[in-house]
Design a protein around this motif. Structure first.
Motif, PDB file in Angstrom:
ATOM      1  N   THR A 180      43.748  43.637  41.592  1.00  0.00           N
ATOM      2  CA  THR A 180      42.546  43.878  41.158  1.00  0.00           C
ATOM      3  C   THR A 180      42.061  42.628  40.349  1.00  0.00           C
ATOM      4  O   THR A 180      40.805  42.632  39.785  1.00  0.00           O
ATOM      5  CB  THR A 180      42.400  45.233  40.226  1.00  0.00           C
ATOM      6  OG1 THR A 180      43.607  45.018  39.271  1.00  0.00           O
ATOM      7  CG2 THR A 180      42.674  46.389  40.992  1.00  0.00           C
ATOM      8  N   ASP A 181      42.931  41.819  39.567  1.00  0.00           N
ATOM      9  CA  ASP A 181      42.574  40.521  39.060  1.00  0.00           C
ATOM     10  C   ASP A 181      41.728  39.559  39.540  1.00  0.00           C
ATOM     11  O   ASP A 181      40.892  38.918  38.963  1.00  0.00           O
ATOM     12  CB  ASP A 181      43.913  39.985  38.286  1.00  0.00           C
ATOM     13  CG  ASP A 181      44.622  40.872  37.342  1.00  0.00           C
ATOM     14  OD1 ASP A 181      45.863  40.564  37.142  1.00  0.00           O
ATOM     15  OD2 ASP A 181      44.074  41.777  36.820  1.00  0.00           O
ATOM     16  N   HIS A 182      41.779  39.688  41.068  1.00  0.00           N
ATOM     17  CA  HIS A 182      41.386  38.568  41.583  1.00  0.00           C
ATOM     18  C   HIS A 182      40.411  39.038  42.639  1.00  0.00           C
ATOM     19  O   HIS A 182      40.276  38.554  43.820  1.00  0.00           O
ATOM     20  CB  HIS A 182      42.463  37.617  42.314  1.00  0.00           C
ATOM     21  CG  HIS A 182      43.207  37.041  41.252  1.00  0.00           C
ATOM     22  ND1 HIS A 182      42.771  35.968  40.387  1.00  0.00           N
ATOM     23  CD2 HIS A 182      44.357  37.291  41.005  1.00  0.00           C
ATOM     24  CE1 HIS A 182      44.030  35.742  39.539  1.00  0.00           C
ATOM     25  NE2 HIS A 182      44.875  36.661  39.834  1.00  0.00           N
ATOM     26  N   GLN A 183      39.433  39.981  42.314  1.00  0.00           N
ATOM     27  CA  GLN A 183      38.243  40.245  43.184  1.00  0.00           C
ATOM     28  C   GLN A 183      37.020  39.635  43.616  1.00  0.00           C
ATOM     29  O   GLN A 183      36.486  39.565  44.589  1.00  0.00           O
ATOM     30  CB  GLN A 183      37.913  41.756  42.900  1.00  0.00           C
ATOM     31  CG  GLN A 183      39.050  42.690  43.063  1.00  0.00           C
ATOM     32  CD  GLN A 183      38.700  44.111  43.467  1.00  0.00           C
ATOM     33  OE1 GLN A 183      38.384  44.451  44.507  1.00  0.00           O
ATOM     34  NE2 GLN A 183      38.541  45.119  42.433  1.00  0.00           N
ATOM     35  N   LEU A 184      36.984  38.577  42.457  1.00  0.00           N
ATOM     36  CA  LEU A 184      35.911  37.830  42.524  1.00  0.00           C
ATOM     37  C   LEU A 184      36.279  36.188  42.482  1.00  0.00           C
ATOM     38  O   LEU A 184      37.575  36.082  41.864  1.00  0.00           O
ATOM     39  CB  LEU A 184      34.963  37.980  41.183  1.00  0.00           C
ATOM     40  CG  LEU A 184      34.358  39.419  41.336  1.00  0.00           C
ATOM     41  CD1 LEU A 184      33.520  39.702  40.018  1.00  0.00           C
ATOM     42  CD2 LEU A 184      33.167  39.700  42.656  1.00  0.00           C
ATOM     43  N   PRO A 185      35.427  35.251  42.698  1.00  0.00           N
ATOM     44  CA  PRO A 185      35.862  34.101  42.772  1.00  0.00           C
ATOM     45  C   PRO A 185      36.181  33.683  41.371  1.00  0.00           C
ATOM     46  O   PRO A 185      35.680  34.197  40.239  1.00  0.00           O
ATOM     47  CB  PRO A 185      34.700  33.315  43.319  1.00  0.00           C
ATOM     48  CG  PRO A 185      33.780  34.307  43.984  1.00  0.00           C
ATOM     49  CD  PRO A 185      33.906  35.478  43.503  1.00  0.00           C
ATOM     50  N   ALA A 186      37.103  32.486  41.186  1.00  0.00           N
ATOM     51  CA  ALA A 186      37.233  31.963  39.789  1.00  0.00           C
ATOM     52  C   ALA A 186      36.125  31.721  39.124  1.00  0.00           C
ATOM     53  O   ALA A 186      35.368  31.240  39.537  1.00  0.00           O
ATOM     54  CB  ALA A 186      38.230  30.858  39.959  1.00  0.00           C
ATOM     55  N   GLY A 187      36.279  31.968  37.779  1.00  0.00           N
ATOM     56  CA  GLY A 187      35.223  31.787  36.845  1.00  0.00           C
ATOM     57  C   GLY A 187      34.424  32.987  36.721  1.00  0.00           C
ATOM     58  O   GLY A 187      33.229  32.983  35.792  1.00  0.00           O
ATOM     59  N   PHE A 188      34.443  34.102  37.520  1.00  0.00           N
ATOM     60  CA  PHE A 188      33.696  35.322  37.376  1.00  0.00           C
ATOM     61  C   PHE A 188      34.405  36.428  36.889  1.00  0.00           C
ATOM     62  O   PHE A 188      34.085  37.645  37.159  1.00  0.00           O
ATOM     63  CB  PHE A 188      32.919  35.556  38.732  1.00  0.00           C
ATOM     64  CG  PHE A 188      31.942  34.472  39.036  1.00  0.00           C
ATOM     65  CD1 PHE A 188      30.696  34.443  38.090  1.00  0.00           C
ATOM     66  CD2 PHE A 188      32.286  33.526  40.014  1.00  0.00           C
ATOM     67  CE1 PHE A 188      29.817  33.355  38.589  1.00  0.00           C
ATOM     68  CE2 PHE A 188      31.217  32.534  40.020  1.00  0.00           C
ATOM     69  CZ  PHE A 188      30.263  32.453  39.672  1.00  0.00           C
ATOM     70  N   ALA A 189      35.553  36.354  36.190  1.00  0.00           N
ATOM     71  CA  ALA A 189      36.450  37.209  35.660  1.00  0.00           C
ATOM     72  C   ALA A 189      35.795  38.439  34.878  1.00  0.00           C
ATOM     73  O   ALA A 189      36.131  39.509  34.899  1.00  0.00           O
ATOM     74  CB  ALA A 189      37.634  36.669  34.996  1.00  0.00           C
ATOM     75  N   ASP A 190      34.860  37.746  34.061  1.00  0.00           N
ATOM     76  CA  ASP A 190      34.141  38.746  33.219  1.00  0.00           C
ATOM     77  C   ASP A 190      33.458  39.961  34.055  1.00  0.00           C
ATOM     78  O   ASP A 190      32.964  40.841  33.375  1.00  0.00           O
ATOM     79  CB  ASP A 190      32.906  37.996  32.289  1.00  0.00           C
ATOM     80  CG  ASP A 190      31.969  37.122  33.294  1.00  0.00           C
ATOM     81  OD1 ASP A 190      32.568  36.571  34.062  1.00  0.00           O
ATOM     82  OD2 ASP A 190      30.872  37.150  32.952  1.00  0.00           O
ATOM     83  N   LEU A 191      33.005  39.433  35.384  1.00  0.00           N
ATOM     84  CA  LEU A 191      32.198  40.626  36.150  1.00  0.00           C
ATOM     85  C   LEU A 191      33.280  41.318  37.038  1.00  0.00           C
ATOM     86  O   LEU A 191      32.746  42.333  37.668  1.00  0.00           O
ATOM     87  CB  LEU A 191      31.451  39.937  37.205  1.00  0.00           C
ATOM     88  CG  LEU A 191      30.119  38.999  36.356  1.00  0.00           C
ATOM     89  CD1 LEU A 191      29.530  38.252  37.441  1.00  0.00           C
ATOM     90  CD2 LEU A 191      29.605  39.949  35.387  1.00  0.00           C
ATOM     91  N   GLU A 192      34.496  41.342  36.840  1.00  0.00           N
ATOM     92  CA  GLU A 192      35.575  42.013  37.497  1.00  0.00           C
ATOM     93  C   GLU A 192      35.259  43.425  37.180  1.00  0.00           C
ATOM     94  O   GLU A 192      35.515  44.338  38.186  1.00  0.00           O
ATOM     95  CB  GLU A 192      36.854  41.711  37.313  1.00  0.00           C
ATOM     96  CG  GLU A 192      37.197  40.384  37.703  1.00  0.00           C
ATOM     97  CD  GLU A 192      37.806  40.010  39.109  1.00  0.00           C
ATOM     98  OE1 GLU A 192      37.973  40.855  39.974  1.00  0.00           O
ATOM     99  OE2 GLU A 192      37.801  39.028  39.532  1.00  0.00           O
TER     100      GLU A 192
END
Lengths: 112, 412
Positions: free
Chosen positions: A2-14
């Motif tokens: 679940t940590d990596h559902q979005l591209p790198a740099g968008f962790a705040d939107l996870e």
């Protein structure tokens, strides 16, 4: 995972992927009108200042590939679509819906 | 029931009343929206004797592509198909053998039309290609028992049909001054949104709710309102209203002082062309018939192709709207949204903003329809009031009524 559902740099939107990664416009519309305003507002506040970056990232892919993006990018695209879906709820009427026609009366037909 | 007498003499000094004195300025009777008998006149003398738009050619681009539509106001089901010669043809969707309905409404691709009842098979051009037991039918001629054809013509890629045996006018004559106004404009756009809704109202009310702008600052107060009204024009007066015979064009004002919302700014700065609902600048590329006054503070035109087809062209998108009568107080609205061909994913995201806001604004328009129908049927008032800016509403009812009168006189 679940940590990596979005591209790198968008962790705040996870944290918003579970609710707002919705591929179809009709489903996004019904999600909006059936979601508590506070939940909508939280998503809006998190993504509104990030949208330019989201679009800049997605613009690295040719538009012809929009249906075949890597999974992480595809989720990011759906979040961008969901942002557009909820934007007026926050910017115009501060409620999930504008209180116009019953949301269930309109059929939103997929054109893709 | 006699056709209505809508026009009342006008002594008012109002610009459209002066320009179009034949439309009068009196109250508009509600009868034509609530009378079953009048609806019967509309079916018989108007819709069954008109060119009716049924589709855009891009819905059926390839050989064998077809679409089937049940058209209640024509009392028939229609098939439109692209033949082996790439030409579009239209047929009644019933097998000449026992009149069974051949296809269900929808779209598809086929090599031939086969009636499931007894296997009669028709070529894409409607000819009867195969049947069993041909020799057991008395005095049978295969070439006389193809699908029943319907006149079809295209205008700017829109497909029109006319179910008369012999149309009284060509589509070009029917469109009149509208015919050349758009010159290729529609070609650069792609269908990206489709909304469909059934409302318990008369079809003309669904047109009326969208062909005047007087309602915009109120009904759309929290959506489109500020974009189309402002200090200089608080009631969203049209730039112009022009009637081209039975058809109409109205140019809608955009508020130059409008401050876009954050999402509109995001859409606007990331899109390669102007979209809705933020104010649109005039593009010189637009054909003369669109924003013909070349106003800088313009958002879109409202065009109505008589009797029931609406086109709202702007600079980065257009809407095509079908107002389908299904009964005196039942209407199916189909709204197709076309946006410019995207060159980036940002364009697609920006267009999503357009689709979302358009739906919310249209739902506001639709929200008045059933209440207005109910009010008209209540009998509380025999007629409605219209201000000079609502002359578009007056025109719609007037031209329908005039057409019915003329057709009834021509062929009762």
């Amino acid at each position: 995972m679940t940590d990596h559902q979005l591209p790198a740099g968008f962790a705040d939107l996870e944290p918003f992927v579970a609710d707002w990664n919705i591929p179809k416009r009709a489903d996004r519309f019904h999600k909006r009108v059936n979601t508590e305003y506070g939940v909508i507002k939280k998503f809006y506040d998190a993504i509104v200042t990030r949208m330019d970056a989201v679009i800049a990232h997605l613009n690295r892919y040719p538009v012809e590939e929009i249906g075949r993006l890597p999974e992480a990018e595809s989720r990011l695209l759906n979040l961008a679509f969901s942002f557009m879906q909820i934007s007026a709820a926050v910017e115009c009427w501060e409620a999930p819906d504008n209180g116009a026609l019953d949301p269930d009366k309109v059929e939103i037909i997929d054109c893709t | 029931m006699e056709p209505l007498n809508i026009a009342a003499p006008s002594n008012l000094d109002r610009k459209y009343a002066r320009k179009y004195p034949e439309l009068g300025a009196g109250r508009l009777p509600v009868d034509d929206c609530i009378s079953q008998e009048y609806y019967g006149l509309e079916k018989k003398y108007l819709f069954k004797r008109s060119w009716i738009c049924v589709a855009r050619h891009t819905e059926i681009p390839n050989v064998g592509d077809y679409l089937v539509k049940d058209i209640a106001v024509l009392d028939t089901s229609v098939t439109v198909v692209r033949g082996r010669d790439k030409k579009l043809r239209a047929f009644h969707n019933y097998c000449p053998h026992r009149l069974n309905k051949i296809n269900k409404p929808g779209r598809g691709n086929c090599k031939a039309f086969i009636c499931r009842f007894h296997g009669w098979t028709f070529d894409l051009d409607g000819r009867l290609a195969h049947l069993d037991n041909e020799h057991l039918f008395a005095d049978f001629q295969r070439e006389k028992n193809g699908l029943h054809s319907i006149h079809l013509e295209e205008w700017e890629g829109f497909v029109f049909i006319n179910i008369e045996d012999k149309p009284q006018e060509t589509l070009k004559e029917w469109m009149g001054p509208m015919y050349d106004r758009f010159s290729g404009y529609f070609d650069g756009y792609k269908l990206t949104g489709h909304l469909s809704v059934e409302m318990a109202c008369n079809w003309k009310l669904s047109i009326d709710s969208q062909t005047e702008a007087y309602h915009a600052p109120n009904l759309h107060a929290r959506t489109l309102g500020e974009a189309v009204s402002g200090k200089e024009n608080p009631t969203s007066l049209f730039h112009s209203i022009d009637f081209h015979g039975r058809h109409m064009t109205a140019a809608t004002y955009a508020n130059p002082g409008y401050i876009p919302t954050p999402s509109e700014i995001i859409a606007g700065t990331n899109a390669s062309r102007t979209l809705y609902p933020a104010s649109a600048e005039t593009l010189d590329k637009l054909p003369e018939g669109i924003n013909s006054g070349r106003h800088r503070d313009w958002i879109f035109d409202l065009d109505l192709v008589f009797p029931n087809f609406g086109i709202f062209p702007s600079s980065g998108y257009f809407i095509a709207q079908w107002f389908w009568p299904e009964g005196v107080n039942k209407t199916r609205l189909d709204v197709m949204v076309y946006t410019y061909e995207p060159t980036t994913i940002g364009d697609v995201i920006a267009a999503e903003n357009t689709h979302v806001h358009m739906l919310d604004v249209l739902r506001e328009d639709f929200s008045t329809l059933e209440g207005t129908q109910e009010g008209m049927e209540s009998g509380v008032q025999p007629a409605i009031l219209l201000c000079d800016e609502e002359v578009t509403v007056r025109h719609t009812h007037y031209v329908v009524d005039q057409y019915i009168r003329a057709q009834r006189a021509l062929r009762p």
